[in-house]
Each structure stands twice: as structure tokens, then as C-alpha cells.
Scaffold this motif. Structure first.
Motif, mmCIF file in Angstrom:
data_model
loop_
_atom_site.group_PDB
_atom_site.id
_atom_site.type_symbol
_atom_site.label_atom_id
_atom_site.label_comp_id
_atom_site.label_asym_id
_atom_site.label_seq_id
_atom_site.Cartn_x
_atom_site.Cartn_y
_atom_site.Cartn_z
ATOM 1 N N SER A 265 96.066 -2.675 4.787
ATOM 2 C CA SER A 265 95.926 -3.926 5.503
ATOM 3 C C SER A 265 94.612 -3.953 6.236
ATOM 4 O O SER A 265 94.191 -2.965 6.399
ATOM 5 C CB SER A 265 97.374 -4.809 6.022
ATOM 6 O OG SER A 265 97.451 -3.688 7.401
ATOM 7 N N LYS A 266 94.228 -5.490 6.638
ATOM 8 C CA LYS A 266 93.091 -5.077 7.608
ATOM 9 C C LYS A 266 93.354 -4.671 8.818
ATOM 10 O O LYS A 266 92.668 -4.058 9.580
ATOM 11 C CB LYS A 266 92.572 -6.745 7.792
ATOM 12 C CG LYS A 266 91.999 -7.231 6.380
ATOM 13 C CD LYS A 266 91.335 -8.622 6.775
ATOM 14 C CE LYS A 266 90.359 -9.184 5.694
ATOM 15 N NZ LYS A 266 90.124 -10.610 5.700
ATOM 16 N N HIS A 267 94.806 -4.897 9.145
ATOM 17 C CA HIS A 267 95.185 -4.507 10.415
ATOM 18 C C HIS A 267 95.202 -2.889 10.533
ATOM 19 O O HIS A 267 94.563 -2.178 11.473
ATOM 20 C CB HIS A 267 96.678 -4.813 10.640
ATOM 21 C CG HIS A 267 97.257 -4.432 12.120
ATOM 22 N ND1 HIS A 267 96.682 -4.723 13.400
ATOM 23 C CD2 HIS A 267 98.241 -3.650 12.472
ATOM 24 C CE1 HIS A 267 97.458 -4.133 14.180
ATOM 25 N NE2 HIS A 267 98.629 -3.578 13.525
ATOM 26 N N TRP A 268 95.584 -2.212 9.350
ATOM 27 C CA TRP A 268 95.812 -0.769 9.379
ATOM 28 C C TRP A 268 94.101 -0.274 9.472
ATOM 29 O O TRP A 268 93.947 0.710 9.909
ATOM 30 C CB TRP A 268 96.391 -0.184 8.238
ATOM 31 C CG TRP A 268 98.167 -0.242 8.382
ATOM 32 C CD1 TRP A 268 98.874 -1.591 9.019
ATOM 33 C CD2 TRP A 268 98.876 0.543 8.056
ATOM 34 N NE1 TRP A 268 100.212 -1.054 9.053
ATOM 35 C CE2 TRP A 268 100.201 0.181 8.197
ATOM 36 C CE3 TRP A 268 98.817 1.775 7.122
ATOM 37 C CZ2 TRP A 268 101.258 0.802 8.076
ATOM 38 C CZ3 TRP A 268 99.913 2.492 6.941
ATOM 39 C CH2 TRP A 268 101.311 2.050 7.431
ATOM 40 N N LEU A 269 93.365 -0.794 8.791
ATOM 41 C CA LEU A 269 92.045 -0.348 8.597
ATOM 42 C C LEU A 269 91.437 -0.524 9.932
ATOM 43 O O LEU A 269 90.480 0.543 10.418
ATOM 44 C CB LEU A 269 91.338 -1.464 7.725
ATOM 45 C CG LEU A 269 89.612 -1.279 7.592
ATOM 46 C CD1 LEU A 269 89.419 0.245 7.180
ATOM 47 C CD2 LEU A 269 88.959 -2.249 6.943
ATOM 48 N N LYS B 210 93.448 6.867 2.655
ATOM 49 C CA LYS B 210 94.113 5.574 1.517
ATOM 50 C C LYS B 210 94.691 4.585 2.303
ATOM 51 O O LYS B 210 94.829 3.456 1.845
ATOM 52 C CB LYS B 210 95.288 6.626 0.729
ATOM 53 C CG LYS B 210 94.851 7.515 -0.204
ATOM 54 C CD LYS B 210 95.792 8.291 -1.132
ATOM 55 C CE LYS B 210 95.158 9.299 -1.963
ATOM 56 N NZ LYS B 210 96.461 9.874 -2.593
ATOM 57 N N PHE B 211 95.406 4.852 3.695
ATOM 58 C CA PHE B 211 95.919 3.855 4.314
ATOM 59 C C PHE B 211 95.141 2.899 4.781
ATOM 60 O O PHE B 211 95.489 1.819 5.243
ATOM 61 C CB PHE B 211 96.840 4.542 5.300
ATOM 62 C CG PHE B 211 98.287 5.308 4.773
ATOM 63 C CD1 PHE B 211 98.668 4.963 3.415
ATOM 64 C CD2 PHE B 211 99.002 5.983 5.586
ATOM 65 C CE1 PHE B 211 99.762 5.737 3.149
ATOM 66 C CE2 PHE B 211 99.835 6.831 5.141
ATOM 67 C CZ PHE B 211 100.405 6.732 3.888
ATOM 68 N N LYS B 212 93.855 3.191 4.773
ATOM 69 C CA LYS B 212 92.834 2.123 5.414
ATOM 70 C C LYS B 212 93.022 0.845 4.414
ATOM 71 O O LYS B 212 92.525 -0.083 4.889
ATOM 72 C CB LYS B 212 91.463 2.501 5.370
ATOM 73 C CG LYS B 212 91.297 3.588 6.645
ATOM 74 C CD LYS B 212 89.735 3.900 6.511
ATOM 75 C CE LYS B 212 89.322 4.661 7.734
ATOM 76 N NZ LYS B 212 87.860 4.943 7.953
#
Length: 407
Positions: A56-60, A51-53
Motif C-alpha cells: 500500500s502507499k502507507h507501507w511504502l 516486496k512489502f513496499k
């Protein structure tokens, strides 16, 4: 510029700032500190990470990074459950029941594998550290991650140069703690199969290609290449003779593996379980209905040792339906059961075995010999036509570990 100090001790995060006028909140500072953020995220369930992906693009980018997945694999997580194939239910489009072993039960990822439109249906051949090796029609093989719903159709193994289309086994090798790449090993019969020669092809997800092992492969008789188990950096095969083989994936060498001694009066070894759990390779013989021995292989392959002695007397007393009263008590099949898995926990005192009895699955504690029913198979919609028959076998039970591994 204000400085920030963060420490992690026993999973407790401490945040301090040298300035009371910092313009960033603690959550913003943490979000920008990749090392700290990684330490937090690797402690979360796989379901949360998926889910956390989308945060944001950074977290992805961070969660999808192979380094993150490798760190995640070093934190031991208990088995989520078992996919079990019902015996002789369907040849095409097989359906799988799910035995939930998680402390927080969730819905099964699938009932049938429909990620690819394969006219013959898709069946599981092997599970390995979160990935599934599957087969379909027309010689198709797939790698699937049921946690991420990703799959890959593999190119077909090359066939020729004296190699027949007789496939003896296809096995998966994947160790996410060492690499994000996996290998698939195909063993087939040569034209000279009667002379004991085999042929091996190796697929690498890093290159996307198959390559030959390098010539023919002499093999002792009695080896079951269909039920290979990845353990100790190698694909291991069990055999009904006193010598078997294993393939060291890193060294790319085939080596001999001893089997337990065959008792006097028997011409071959008979085994009712062969599998890996928690970094341990187990083998269970079948020279008597009960008691029986759970063997474990030494990591240097010097031999097997007795890990557990199992007596099912208490189980048969509680579930008399597993007794075939029309059989002689000395017969191997006097008790009707199958072993679906030996599960080793981080604390070995919590290790257990899953037994399948007629229309039931039982959790058997390997330390104190206590047991409890964990699944009423009939209520699961899988009742056997004959109430005294078994629906599941060990070679049709596949471990499910939630994983972020790429295919």
C-alpha cells in the motif's frame, strides 16, 4: 471507543482489545499502528521489505522513511556475501564472482554492473554498509545499492587551483545508524606533491555538491589512499611506514594513526589484509607465510593489539596444493593463499576468516582453528589458467550487506 493494548517482548507480539465488539480485526489494527508496525517490519529480511513496499502507499511511505531505515540499521544483520573481482581477467566490464555467506543462500545480485551505459565498464572501488562506490570511464563515479537496484552518478570532483589529475584515492563514508546521507572523499596530488602535499575534496549526498577540505594536506610517505576503510566514524588508510592517517568525517579533521611496529631487518611494513567487520578494524601483517597475527585497532586510536594468532599448518596439510615446493620454506610466498575477509559475528566465538587457496575458498574458524571448504572456484566457472595461481585478492573483495539505503 474500544481501546487496544499491544506489547512487544522478545519479539513476541501480544494483542488485546477491551471490547469484543471491535469492528477491526487484529491485523487491521496492527496495520494502522505505525509504531507497532515498525517494530514488526524491522525484524523482517530486506528482501521481504522490498516486496512489502507494494502492499500500500502507507507501507511504502513507512518503509521508505529515513527513520525506519535508521531503526533497521540498529539491528545487526550478518554479512550476506562477498563480491570478488577476478585478478587480471578483464580491465573493462569486469565480472564479479559472488561468495554466498548467508544462511539462506540467494542468487547473486549481479555478475557485471550494467546500471549505467559506461563504455569503459563499471568496477567496484569500495563497499560500505550496503552501498557500493564504483568508478567508470571519463572520471565518472557512482554510488549503487545492489539490494534496491538504485544508483547515482556523482558530479565529477573539481580539478584546478594547483591540483593535478593524479587521483590517489576515492573513499566512501556511510553510517546508516547516524544518518541517511553519505560522504565521498577524494584525495588527489597537488602540484607540490613531491613536497608531500595532497588535496582533498568531499562530496555530500545531502547537498549533492563537492567542496574543498580547506587547503593542502601534508601526508607521510607510504600511505595507500586507494584502500581506505570506513570505521569508527572515519576513513582509515594503511601505510607501509610507522604512521598513517585517518579522516574523522564528523569533525572533518585529518589525524595520525599509528601502524604496528616494523620488525628489525625490515625497512617498511608489509600487510596482506586491511578491513572492517562488525565494528572492528583489522590489519594482518606479512612478515612470514604462517603463522601470522591479526591485529585490531583500539577505538581511541592509541594503538593495535593482537586479536588472533593464526597458524595454517592444518590447512596446508589438508590442501598441499597451496605449498610452493620450489620455494624456500622461509620465503614469504612459500604458501599460496590470500585473505579475503575477517568476519566478526555477534557472538565472537563464531567469528571466522575467509582464505582463498588455488581454486578454493575456505572458511577458517578463528576460535578453534577448524576449517572447511565453502567454494570450489573451478566449479564456479572461474578456474585459473595456472592451477597454482590465485584468482582473488583482499583488495578486490567487497562485503555485501542487504540494505534499504537511498543513494
Amino acid at each position: 471507543m474500544p481501546s487496544t493494548i499491544t506489547t512487544i517482548t522478545n519479539s513476541i507480539i501480544t494483542f488485546t482489545s477491551s471490547s469484543h465488539n471491535s469492528q477491526q480485526s487484529p491485523s487491521e489494527v496492527i496495520a494502522n499502528l505505525d509504531d507497532l508496525l515498525t517494530e514488526i517490519l524491522i525484524r523482517l529480511p530486506i528482501k521481504s521489505l522490498l516486496k512489502f513496499k507494494s502492499v500500500s502507499k502507507h507501507w511504502l511511505s513507512l518503509i521508505s522513511n529515513p527513520f525506519f531505515c535508521r531503526r533497521l540499521s540498529l539491528i545487526r544483520k550478518p554479512i550476506t556475501g562477498l563480491f570478488v573481482d577476478r585478478v587480471a581477467l578483464k580491465v573493462n566490464n569486469p565480472e564479479y564472482d559472488f561468495i554466498n555467506l548467508d544462511s539462506n543462500p540467494s542468487s547473486p545480485p549481479f555478475r557485471t554492473l550494467t546500471f549505467f551505459n559506461d563504455s569503459h565498464g563499471i568496477q567496484i572501488l569500495q563497499s560500505c554498509n550496503g552501498l557500493l562506490l564504483c568508478s567508470g570511464g571519463h572520471g565518472n563515479y557512482y554510488i549503487c545499492n545492489p539490494s534496491t537496484n538504485q544508483y547515482r552518478l556523482l558530479p565529477q570532483p573539481p580539478v584546478g587551483g594547483g591540483v593535478s589529475r593524479s587521483i590517489l584515492g576515492v573513499n566512501l563514508a556511510f553510517d546508516p545508524s547516524k544518518s541517511s546521507y553519505y560522504q565521498v572523499v577524494y584525495v588527489g596530488a597537488c602540484d607540490s606533491f613531491l613536497d608531500g602535499e595532497l588535496h582533498m575534496e568531499i562530496y555530500s549526498s545531502e547537498t549533492g555538491d563537492w567542496r574543498s577540505y580547506g587547503g593542502s594536506l601534508p601526508a607521510p610517505s607510504g600511505i595507500n589512499f586507494n584502500t581506505g576503510v570506513f570505521w569508527n566514524g572515519a576513513i582509515n588508510w594503511e601505510s607501509s611506514s610507522e604512521t598513517s592517517l585517518y579522516f574523522d568525517v564528523d569533525q572533518e579533521k585529518v589525524k595520525e594513526m599509528p601502524m604496528p611496529p616494523i620488525p628489525d631487518g625490515w625497512d617498511r611494513g608489509i600487510y596482506q589484509y586491511f578491513g572492517e567487520s562488525g565494528g572492528h578494524l583489522h590489519l594482518i601483517d606479512f612478515y612470514g607465510a604462517s603463522p601470522f597475527i591479526v591485529y585490531e585497532m583500539r577505538t581511541d586510536y592509541s594503538g593495535w593489539f593482537v586479536k588472533y594468532n593464526v597458524d595454517l599448518g592444518g590447512v596446508t596439510a589438508a590442501f598441499p596444493e597451496m605449498i610452493r615446493t620450489y620455494r624456500d620454506p622461509q620465503d614469504l610466498d612459500y604458501y599460496e593463499y590470500s585473505i579475503l575477509g575477517v568476519v566478526r559475528e555477534e557472538n565472537d566465538d563464531d567469528s571466522y576468516m575467509l582464505l582463498h587457496l588455488p581454486n578454493k575458498v575456505v572458511h577458517y574458524d578463528l576460535k578453534d582453528n577448524t576449517f572447511k571448504e565453502v567454494l570450489d572456484v573451478a566449479s564456479n566457472g572461474s578456474q585459473a589458467v595456472d592451477a597454482s595461481s590465485l584468482q582473488y585478492r583482499w583488495f578486490g573483495a567487497f562485503q555485501y550487506h542487504k540494505s534499504l539505503a537511498s543513494v
